[in-house]
Design a protein around this motif. Structure first.
Motif, PDB file in Angstrom:
ATOM      1  N   LEU B   4       0.848  -1.185   0.000  1.00 47.25           N
ATOM      2  CA  LEU B   4       0.000   0.000   0.000  1.00 47.25           C
ATOM      3  C   LEU B   4       0.888   1.240   0.000  1.00 47.25           C
ATOM      4  O   LEU B   4       1.979   1.234   0.569  1.00 47.25           O
ATOM      5  N   THR B   5       0.423   2.291  -0.629  1.00 41.77           N
ATOM      6  CA  THR B   5       1.237   3.495  -0.791  1.00 41.77           C
ATOM      7  C   THR B   5       1.074   4.453   0.384  1.00 41.77           C
ATOM      8  O   THR B   5      -0.052   4.883   0.691  1.00 41.77           O
ATOM      9  N   GLN B   6       2.179   4.752   1.013  1.00 39.18           N
ATOM     10  CA  GLN B   6       2.216   5.741   2.097  1.00 39.18           C
ATOM     11  C   GLN B   6       3.290   6.770   1.770  1.00 39.18           C
ATOM     12  O   GLN B   6       4.271   6.464   1.106  1.00 39.18           O
ATOM     13  N   PRO B   7       3.132   7.993   2.300  1.00 41.16           N
ATOM     14  CA  PRO B   7       4.228   8.964   2.129  1.00 41.16           C
ATOM     15  C   PRO B   7       5.440   8.475   2.902  1.00 41.16           C
ATOM     16  O   PRO B   7       5.310   7.879   3.964  1.00 41.16           O
ATOM     17  N   ALA B   8       6.615   8.699   2.343  1.00 42.16           N
ATOM     18  CA  ALA B   8       7.830   8.219   3.007  1.00 42.16           C
ATOM     19  C   ALA B   8       8.051   8.903   4.348  1.00 42.16           C
ATOM     20  O   ALA B   8       8.559   8.297   5.293  1.00 42.16           O
ATOM     21  N   SER B   9       7.677  10.171   4.417  1.00 38.81           N
ATOM     22  CA  SER B   9       7.901  10.906   5.653  1.00 38.81           C
ATOM     23  C   SER B   9       6.872  12.013   5.831  1.00 38.81           C
ATOM     24  O   SER B   9       6.334  12.541   4.849  1.00 38.81           O
ATOM     25  N   VAL B  10       6.593  12.314   7.057  1.00 40.25           N
ATOM     26  CA  VAL B  10       5.767  13.464   7.426  1.00 40.25           C
ATOM     27  C   VAL B  10       6.409  14.071   8.665  1.00 40.25           C
ATOM     28  O   VAL B  10       7.167  13.402   9.387  1.00 40.25           O
ATOM     29  N   SER B  11       6.098  15.315   8.906  1.00 40.99           N
ATOM     30  CA  SER B  11       6.640  15.968  10.098  1.00 40.99           C
ATOM     31  C   SER B  11       5.645  16.972  10.650  1.00 40.99           C
ATOM     32  O   SER B  11       4.744  17.429   9.943  1.00 40.99           O
ATOM     33  N   GLY B  12       5.800  17.298  11.899  1.00 39.74           N
ATOM     34  CA  GLY B  12       4.947  18.269  12.551  1.00 39.74           C
ATOM     35  C   GLY B  12       5.563  18.714  13.854  1.00 39.74           C
ATOM     36  O   GLY B  12       6.446  18.043  14.397  1.00 39.74           O
ATOM     37  N   SER B  13       5.087  19.823  14.335  1.00 38.12           N
ATOM     38  CA  SER B  13       5.586  20.360  15.597  1.00 38.12           C
ATOM     39  C   SER B  13       4.741  19.855  16.752  1.00 38.12           C
ATOM     40  O   SER B  13       3.569  19.472  16.544  1.00 38.12           O
ATOM     41  N   PRO B  14       5.286  19.841  17.931  1.00 33.72           N
ATOM     42  CA  PRO B  14       4.497  19.416  19.095  1.00 33.72           C
ATOM     43  C   PRO B  14       3.192  20.196  19.190  1.00 33.72           C
ATOM     44  O   PRO B  14       3.159  21.422  18.988  1.00 33.72           O
ATOM     45  N   ILE B  18      -1.188  15.746  12.423  1.00 35.28           N
ATOM     46  CA  ILE B  18      -0.708  15.289  11.124  1.00 35.28           C
ATOM     47  C   ILE B  18      -1.589  14.136  10.666  1.00 35.28           C
ATOM     48  O   ILE B  18      -2.225  13.450  11.479  1.00 35.28           O
ATOM     49  N   THR B  19      -1.606  13.938   9.353  1.00 35.02           N
ATOM     50  CA  THR B  19      -2.365  12.829   8.775  1.00 35.02           C
ATOM     51  C   THR B  19      -1.477  12.048   7.836  1.00 35.02           C
ATOM     52  O   THR B  19      -0.763  12.635   7.024  1.00 35.02           O
ATOM     53  N   ILE B  20      -1.518  10.729   7.976  1.00 27.63           N
ATOM     54  CA  ILE B  20      -0.763   9.841   7.106  1.00 27.63           C
ATOM     55  C   ILE B  20      -1.758   9.079   6.236  1.00 27.63           C
ATOM     56  O   ILE B  20      -2.689   8.452   6.763  1.00 27.63           O
ATOM     57  N   SER B  21      -1.559   9.130   4.944  1.00 27.73           N
ATOM     58  CA  SER B  21      -2.462   8.437   4.031  1.00 27.73           C
ATOM     59  C   SER B  21      -1.923   7.055   3.689  1.00 27.73           C
ATOM     60  O   SER B  21      -0.722   6.776   3.815  1.00 27.73           O
ATOM     61  N   CYS B  22      -2.827   6.206   3.250  1.00 27.23           N
ATOM     62  CA  CYS B  22      -2.506   4.822   2.913  1.00 27.23           C
ATOM     63  C   CYS B  22      -3.408   4.433   1.744  1.00 27.23           C
ATOM     64  O   CYS B  22      -4.607   4.192   1.931  1.00 27.23           O
ATOM     65  N   THR B  23      -2.833   4.400   0.555  1.00 27.03           N
ATOM     66  CA  THR B  23      -3.630   4.174  -0.641  1.00 27.03           C
ATOM     67  C   THR B  23      -3.424   2.780  -1.185  1.00 27.03           C
ATOM     68  O   THR B  23      -2.290   2.360  -1.436  1.00 27.03           O
ATOM     69  N   ASP B  71     -10.424   3.959  -1.748  1.00 26.04           N
ATOM     70  CA  ASP B  71      -9.246   3.104  -1.657  1.00 26.04           C
ATOM     71  C   ASP B  71      -8.170   3.671  -0.745  1.00 26.04           C
ATOM     72  O   ASP B  71      -7.055   3.133  -0.688  1.00 26.04           O
ATOM     73  N   THR B  72      -8.461   4.760  -0.044  1.00 27.36           N
ATOM     74  CA  THR B  72      -7.459   5.406   0.798  1.00 27.36           C
ATOM     75  C   THR B  72      -7.910   5.463   2.252  1.00 27.36           C
ATOM     76  O   THR B  72      -8.986   5.956   2.564  1.00 27.36           O
ATOM     77  N   ALA B  73      -7.033   4.956   3.111  1.00 26.49           N
ATOM     78  CA  ALA B  73      -7.240   5.062   4.548  1.00 26.49           C
ATOM     79  C   ALA B  73      -6.297   6.125   5.099  1.00 26.49           C
ATOM     80  O   ALA B  73      -5.288   6.461   4.468  1.00 26.49           O
ATOM     81  N   SER B  74      -6.650   6.640   6.253  1.00 27.34           N
ATOM     82  CA  SER B  74      -5.825   7.693   6.851  1.00 27.34           C
ATOM     83  C   SER B  74      -5.709   7.511   8.350  1.00 27.34           C
ATOM     84  O   SER B  74      -6.651   7.059   9.009  1.00 27.34           O
ATOM     85  N   LEU B  75      -4.558   7.886   8.857  1.00 19.88           N
ATOM     86  CA  LEU B  75      -4.306   7.919  10.299  1.00 19.88           C
ATOM     87  C   LEU B  75      -4.026   9.362  10.669  1.00 19.88           C
ATOM     88  O   LEU B  75      -3.154   9.999  10.057  1.00 19.88           O
TER      89      LEU B  75
END
Lengths: 119, 110
Positions: B4-14, B18-23, B71-75
């Motif tokens: 499944l396709t996910q972004p390689a990296s994400v970032s955010g401040s305390p 943030i949201t991570i996709s999963c296609t 077809d896309t899930a998200s966290l």
């Protein structure tokens, strides 16, 4: 809390055979499938296959069919992952985990077994 | 069976979200509400955060939530904390007793 204990890290040569283990409590194994998951160096998790220790029903991911053998001994609540002829490309961390079948997720994981295959 | 396709990296401040996709495809994510998410700190055992798209196991912080559209899930992780810095993987049932993981996303808390 369910605990799965895996065998320790091993170093093998190409062509050698290997069997690693995953031991749980009788309660953790009964009526549950056990999955094996691979993580190659610097790569993501890969689903290898599952086994139902109660009757040793086994299902493999197409990518791993014929490359590994998954087995179990219900009497000692232990699942196994076996290779008959290791390759350098089998170098990876291997996890076992318990599958909650009805909801299709892995609720408890072993600590992982590092397998290094090098001449 | 492709990952499944996910972004390689994400970032955010305390404190941020943030949201991570999963296609995936219509054969896995799109066909089953059996998507789970795992947090993995290298050297430790992975930990389940979400199952059945949006359900949280007992003991998992309410800061973690899941959803799915097509077809896309998200966290989504709200109120980012330093301890959230880890790798995150989605996983979907793909039929005929097969499952597929996502490629993994490295979360950096700035």
């Amino acid at each position: 809390e369910v605990q799965l204990g895996q065998s320790g890290a091993v170093v093998k040569k190409p062509g050698e055979s290997l069997r690693i283990s995953c031991k749980g409590s009788p309660h953790s194994f009964t009526d549950h499938w056990i999955a094996w998951v691979r993580q190659m160096p610097g790569k993501g998790l890969e689903w290898m296959g599952i086994i139902y220790p109660d009757d040793s029903d086994t299902r493999y991911s197409p990518s791993f069919e014929g490359r590994v053998i998954v087995s179990a001994d219900k009497s000692i609540s232990t699942a196994y992952l076996q290779w008959t002829s290791l390759r350098a490309s089998d170098t990876a961390m291997y996890f076992c985990a318990r599958l909650v079948g009805s909801s299709s997720y892995l609720d408890s994981w072993g600590q992982g077994t590092l397998v290094t295959v090098s001449s | 069976q492709s990952a499944l396709t996910q972004p390689a990296s994400v970032s955010g401040s305390p404190g941020q979200s943030i949201t991570i996709s999963c296609t995936g495809t219509s054969s896995d994510v799109g066909s089953y509400n059996l998507v789970s998410w795992y947090q993995y700190h290298p050297g430790k055992a992975p930990k389940v955060l979400i199952y059945e798209v949006r359900e949280r196991p007992s003991g998992v912080s309410i800061r973690f939530s899941g959803s799915k559209s097509g077809d896309t899930a998200s966290l989504t992780i709200s109120g980012l904390q330093a301890e959230d810095e880890a790798d995150y993987y989605c996983c979907s049932y793909a039929g005929t007793s097969t499952w597929v993981f996502g490629e993994g996303t490295k979360l950096t808390v700035l």
